[in-house]
Scaffold this motif. Structure first.
Motif, short mmCIF file in Angstrom:
data_model
loop_
_atom_site.label_atom_id
_atom_site.label_comp_id
_atom_site.label_asym_id
_atom_site.label_seq_id
_atom_site.Cartn_x
_atom_site.Cartn_y
_atom_site.Cartn_z
N ILE A 95 31.09 11.62 5.38
CA ILE A 95 30.08 12.20 5.61
C ILE A 95 28.75 11.36 5.40
N GLY A 96 28.80 10.48 4.45
CA GLY A 96 27.73 9.55 4.13
C GLY A 96 27.52 8.62 5.47
N ARG A 97 28.39 8.12 5.90
CA ARG A 97 28.51 7.43 7.00
C ARG A 97 27.76 7.92 8.35
N ASN A 98 28.25 9.20 8.31
CA ASN A 98 27.46 10.03 9.59
C ASN A 98 26.08 10.36 9.19
N GLN A 99 25.77 10.55 7.98
CA GLN A 99 24.26 10.92 7.87
C GLN A 99 23.56 9.42 8.01
N ARG A 100 23.98 8.39 7.53
CA ARG A 100 23.27 7.26 7.33
C ARG A 100 23.19 6.81 9.14
N ALA A 101 24.40 6.82 9.96
CA ALA A 101 24.38 6.52 11.22
C ALA A 101 23.29 7.47 12.14
N SER A 102 23.16 8.79 11.53
CA SER A 102 22.30 9.48 12.25
C SER A 102 20.92 9.27 12.01
N ALA A 103 20.63 8.94 10.88
CA ALA A 103 19.08 8.60 10.28
C ALA A 103 18.73 7.04 10.98
N ALA A 104 19.72 6.25 10.99
CA ALA A 104 19.66 5.04 11.82
C ALA A 104 19.24 5.16 13.16
N SER A 105 20.13 6.00 13.92
CA SER A 105 19.88 6.21 15.36
C SER A 105 18.32 6.93 15.44
N GLY A 106 17.91 7.58 14.64
CA GLY A 106 16.52 8.20 14.75
C GLY A 106 15.44 7.31 14.75
N VAL A 107 15.58 6.41 13.61
CA VAL A 107 14.68 5.25 13.35
C VAL A 107 14.49 4.35 14.78
N CYS A 108 16.04 3.83 15.07
CA CYS A 108 16.14 2.89 16.21
C CYS A 108 15.33 3.64 17.52
N LEU A 109 15.50 4.94 17.64
CA LEU A 109 14.97 5.68 18.76
C LEU A 109 13.39 5.58 18.79
N ARG A 110 12.89 5.89 17.63
CA ARG A 110 11.59 5.73 17.51
C ARG A 110 10.89 4.30 17.61
N CYS A 111 11.53 3.43 17.10
CA CYS A 111 11.35 2.08 17.08
C CYS A 111 11.07 1.74 18.66
N ALA A 112 12.30 1.87 19.10
CA ALA A 112 12.50 1.63 20.65
C ALA A 112 11.30 2.21 21.44
N PHE A 113 11.03 3.51 21.22
CA PHE A 113 9.94 4.06 21.86
C PHE A 113 8.60 3.47 21.48
N TYR A 114 8.25 3.01 20.37
CA TYR A 114 7.01 2.11 19.84
C TYR A 114 7.18 0.60 20.94
N VAL A 115 8.22 0.05 21.10
CA VAL A 115 8.09 -1.29 21.65
C VAL A 115 8.21 -1.08 23.30
N ILE A 116 8.89 -0.11 23.71
CA ILE A 116 9.44 0.10 25.22
C ILE A 116 8.02 0.61 25.76
N VAL A 117 7.32 1.68 25.49
CA VAL A 117 6.27 2.15 26.14
C VAL A 117 5.17 1.30 26.15
N PRO A 118 4.64 0.88 25.15
CA PRO A 118 3.64 -0.11 24.98
C PRO A 118 3.91 -1.29 25.73
N GLY A 119 5.07 -1.93 25.87
CA GLY A 119 5.55 -3.05 26.58
C GLY A 119 5.59 -2.82 28.09
N LEU A 120 5.97 -1.54 28.42
CA LEU A 120 5.89 -1.11 29.76
C LEU A 120 4.30 -1.08 30.40
N TYR A 121 3.48 -0.69 29.51
CA TYR A 121 1.94 -0.45 30.01
C TYR A 121 1.50 -1.68 29.97
N CYS A 122 1.63 -2.78 29.11
CA CYS A 122 1.04 -4.34 28.99
C CYS A 122 1.88 -5.05 29.94
#
Length: 738
Positions: free
Chosen positions: A398-425
């Motif tokens: 259960i702990g691994r699933n929770q950490r993996a889920s939280a990490a995936s959310g953070v990664c998704l938001r970080c990717a969003f911060y990098v990909i969208v401005p990168g595409l624009y620029c």
């Protein structure tokens, strides 16, 4: 009959639908469906808009007046499309590249002529189907109808080159702009009956990436609007010389427009985008709850953003710049060049503001996916806790699933911060590179030989800029005779069939000569002779000599303009040069209008009028070359100006006739030689070339020339600078370190 008890309530009446026929029921349903005030108001505004659209497409919206050929051309939206599409067969033949003009013609045709009618059809379908999706799509694309108006405003500013070219806005421009405004307003009125704030709020979110993109939008508009020029439109000599670089920030474009166009651009390109993408999101995310509630709540503010998005024209301005770029690029008389800083941020502004509203919807999708993953993890945790309370391995899972889920959310938001401005620029950098590569290369002027070749080609070719300027200056329509214009048409005056120009009043110059002789020269009054002198000895006047006028100036032509390198000055790192201008004269003895200098000589009772005909006049100006702008400065002293007249006896006569022999025998004894004439003319030229004029005193010069003072060296320096690379203003050839 059963009586009704007074203590019991009356039965409810039967539904009205049971009392109506089927056709009446359908009629009332249709009335409730379509007979709303939004449909009446929106439909009325839409009808009025098309009353402006139809004439706006065919009435002239701009006019271009050319000083080169005196033509005056009027264009409408439909006429512009036809002109650009059929450029190889109409008045633009030979003036533009028809393979390029078809692209802007197709774009203007789609956005300005086809889109109004496509929008009208889609609006009718959307109302009939009661589809808010169709009406939202219509509202999204409706603002691109403004492309035609933005193009006309930009061309009216960048091609405003008086007195060479003068552009004017005509009624068709205002009619079509009125259509665009009313058309967008009608769509939003029709849409308001279907859209609710709550439904908009469910599909939008500002919490992932709005701040960096909003910061990018605000920074971009400040840079390209107020600080850095976006592009330059250079008037081009068809032989390759760029005559000037017209650099304009958007604020300069506004100043060149009338008050209505300037107000409209500021509102739709600066104010509304900043409010829509920066101010309102900041209030929603950072404002106190009391302020948000007072403004209608988060949902209503997001709905306001949706409506304002259709009035933000940053992306429309970017598209208009691209179309104008192609139009200017196609002409052989103009060349666009992009400035990296201003051009990059203008492109970035157009892309980011155009897709910002869709970014909010993408934010909602990302947050929804993140929330779903968290919900799934919580479900797994609950099941695992109930089924395996004492199972240690299950708790670790259960702990691994929770950490993996939280990490995936953070990664998704970080990717969003990098990909969208990168595409624009990245997209902005790619478009900027395409603009840099597509501009026509200016003639290379990195060396002195390059400068001289450019000057020679521009002077010798009939369509060269220097050739046209010289023809306009020395042509028979402007100059024929010099001096004694008040006697024009008289026996002792200049010819009556050519224009005449008076000389200014000269100063008196007394020159003492050997044997007690004295020459008083340059005594002419305005309107009088060019030169007058008395040769006398004491009170005894030997002769009186007058140069009445100079005729045949229409036969003059500048045959050569060249800069001659004199090498480095002794003990100095600066390079010495000479500007050499050769003025040829088409001398034809059989032609009475050939260049002649009627000289009246009174000797006792006799009056002699010999004739003089130079073939070539060479003017040399001494220059010092600098690496930094301005690249040239005039030297002072004896080397400042020199004049050579060929042949050597052009001004003193050959002595073949008795009158010439007598005249110049006396003149030579008095020290009156051709060299004396050359020195006098050189002194006169030196007085003028050393003088700088206030550029504001020359009408419309500020459009091409951005500096306050102008003289011959500054003009030459400005011409060279306009042809150096846009990123470097140093002229490496001079090599001086100042």
């Amino acid at each position: 009959m059963q009586q009704l008890r007074p203590d019991l309530p009356l039965p409810p009446p039967p539904p009205r639908s049971h009392l109506l026929t089927e056709s009446e029921s359908k009629s009332e349903s249709a009335w409730e469906k379509y007979g709303t005030w939004q449909n009446y108001a929106g439909g009325g505004v839409l009808l009025i808009s098309f009353c402006c659209c139809i004439p706006g497409l065919f009435i002239y919206d701009s006019a271009v007046v050319s000083a080169v050929d005196g033509s005056r051309r009027h264009y409408s939206a439909w006429g512009l499309v036809d002109l650009l599409w059929n450029a190889e067969h109409n008045e633009l033949k030979g003036e533009v590249d028809p393979t390029i003009t078809k692209v802007p013609a197709a774009l203007v045709m789609f956005f300005c002529i086809m889109m109004p009618f496509i929008k009208l059809f889609a609006t009718i379908v959307g109302l009939y189907l009661q589809s808010d999706t169709i009406l939202w799509s219509v509202a999204r694309v409706a603002k691109f109808q403004h492309v035609d108006g933005q193009i006309i405003m930009l061309l009216n500013s960048y091609l405003q080159l008086p007195p060479i070219i003068v552009t004017e806005l005509k009624p068709g421009f205002y009619l079509f702009l009125s259509y665009c405004i009313l058309s967008s307003l009608s769509t939003q009125i029709l849409l308001s009956q279907f859209v609710k704030a709550e439904s908009i709020a469910k599909h939008q979110s500002l919490r992932v990436i709005w701040f960096p993109i909003a910061l990018c939008i605000v920074t971009s508009v400040i840079i390209f609007f107020f600080y850095a020029p976006v592009m330059t439109v250079s008037p081009v000599d068809p032989q390759g010389i760029q005559l000037a670089r017209i650099r304009k920030t958007m604020i300069r474009v506004l100043l060149d427009s009338n008050w209505f166009c300037a107000s409209w651009l500021v509102t739709t390109v600066v104010i509304l985008p900043c409010i829509t993408y920066a101010v309102i999101p900041a209030i929603i995310e950072l404002g106190p709850p009391q302020l948000v509630a007072r403004l209608g709540g988060e949902a209503h503010l997001q709905l306001l953003m949706e409506y304002l998005h259709d009035w933000t024209l940053g992306d429309v301005l970017f598209l208009a710049y691209l179309i104008m770029w192609l139009i200017v690029l196609a002409s052989k008389w103009t060349n666009p060049e992009v400035f990296r800083l201003g051009g990059y941020f203008m492109i970035l502004y157009g892309i980011s503001s155009g897709f910002m509203i869709y970014l909010f919807q993408l934010n909602a999708c990302v947050q929804g996916a993140d929330a779903n993953s968290k919900h799934s993890t919580d479900t797994i945790a609950d099941c695992s806790d109930s089924e395996a309370e004492d199972d240690v391995s299950s708790r670790h899972l259960i702990g691994r699933n929770q950490r993996a889920s939280a990490a995936s959310g953070v990664c998704l938001r970080c990717a969003f911060y990098v990909i969208v401005p990168g595409l624009y620029c990245g997209a902005a950098a790619g478009l900027l590179r395409w603009l840099e590569l597509s501009s026509k290369p200016a003639m290379d002027m990195s060396s002195l030989d390059d400068v001289n070749r450019a000057l020679e080609r521009s002077l010798q070719k009939d369509d060269g800029a220097l050739h046209i300027v010289c023809w306009k200056t020395l042509g028979s329509d402007h100059l024929g005779s010099l001096g004694s214009c008040s006697k024009k048409g008289q026996v002792d005056g200049p010819p009556d069939n050519l224009p005449c120009m008076d000389v200014p009043q000269y100063h008196v110059d007394d020159v003492s000569l050997p044997l007690g002789l004295k020459i008083s020269g340059f005594t002419a009054q305005k309107g009088g002779p060019i030169f007058a002198t008395d040769v006398d000895e004491g009170n005894f006047k030997i002769t009186h000599l007058e140069v009445l006028f100079l005729t045949g100036l229409q036969s003059m032509q500048v045959s050569s303009v060249k800069i001659v390198d004199q090498g480095l000055q002794p003990g100095n790192a600066k390079r010495a040069m000479q500007l050499e201008i050769k003025i040829g004269i088409k001398s034809d003895p059989a032609n009475k209008e050939s260049l002649s200098l009627p000289v009246t000589v009174k000797l006792a009772e006799r009056t002699l009028i010999p004739c003089c005909n130079p073939d070539l006049v060479t003017v040399r100006l001494g220059l010092t070359c600098h690496r930094k702008y301005p690249y040239f400065s005039l030297v002072t002293g004896e080397d400042a100006v020199s004049i050579d007249i060929d042949p050597e006896n052009a001004m003193t006569g050959s002595g073949t006739s008795s009158s010439e022999h007598l005249l110049f025998e006396v003149a030579s004894k008095a020290g009156f030689t051709q060299g004396d004439i050359e020195r006098k003319v050189a002194d006169l030229v030196a007085q003028h070339v050393q003088t700088s004029l206030d550029s504001s005193s020359i009408p419309s010069l500020h459009v091409l020339y951005p500096y306050s003072q102008v003289n011959i060296t500054s003009v030459l320096s400005f011409l060279i600078r306009s042809n150096l690379p846009i990123s470097n203003s140093d002229w490496e050839f001079c090599g001086s370190i100042d």
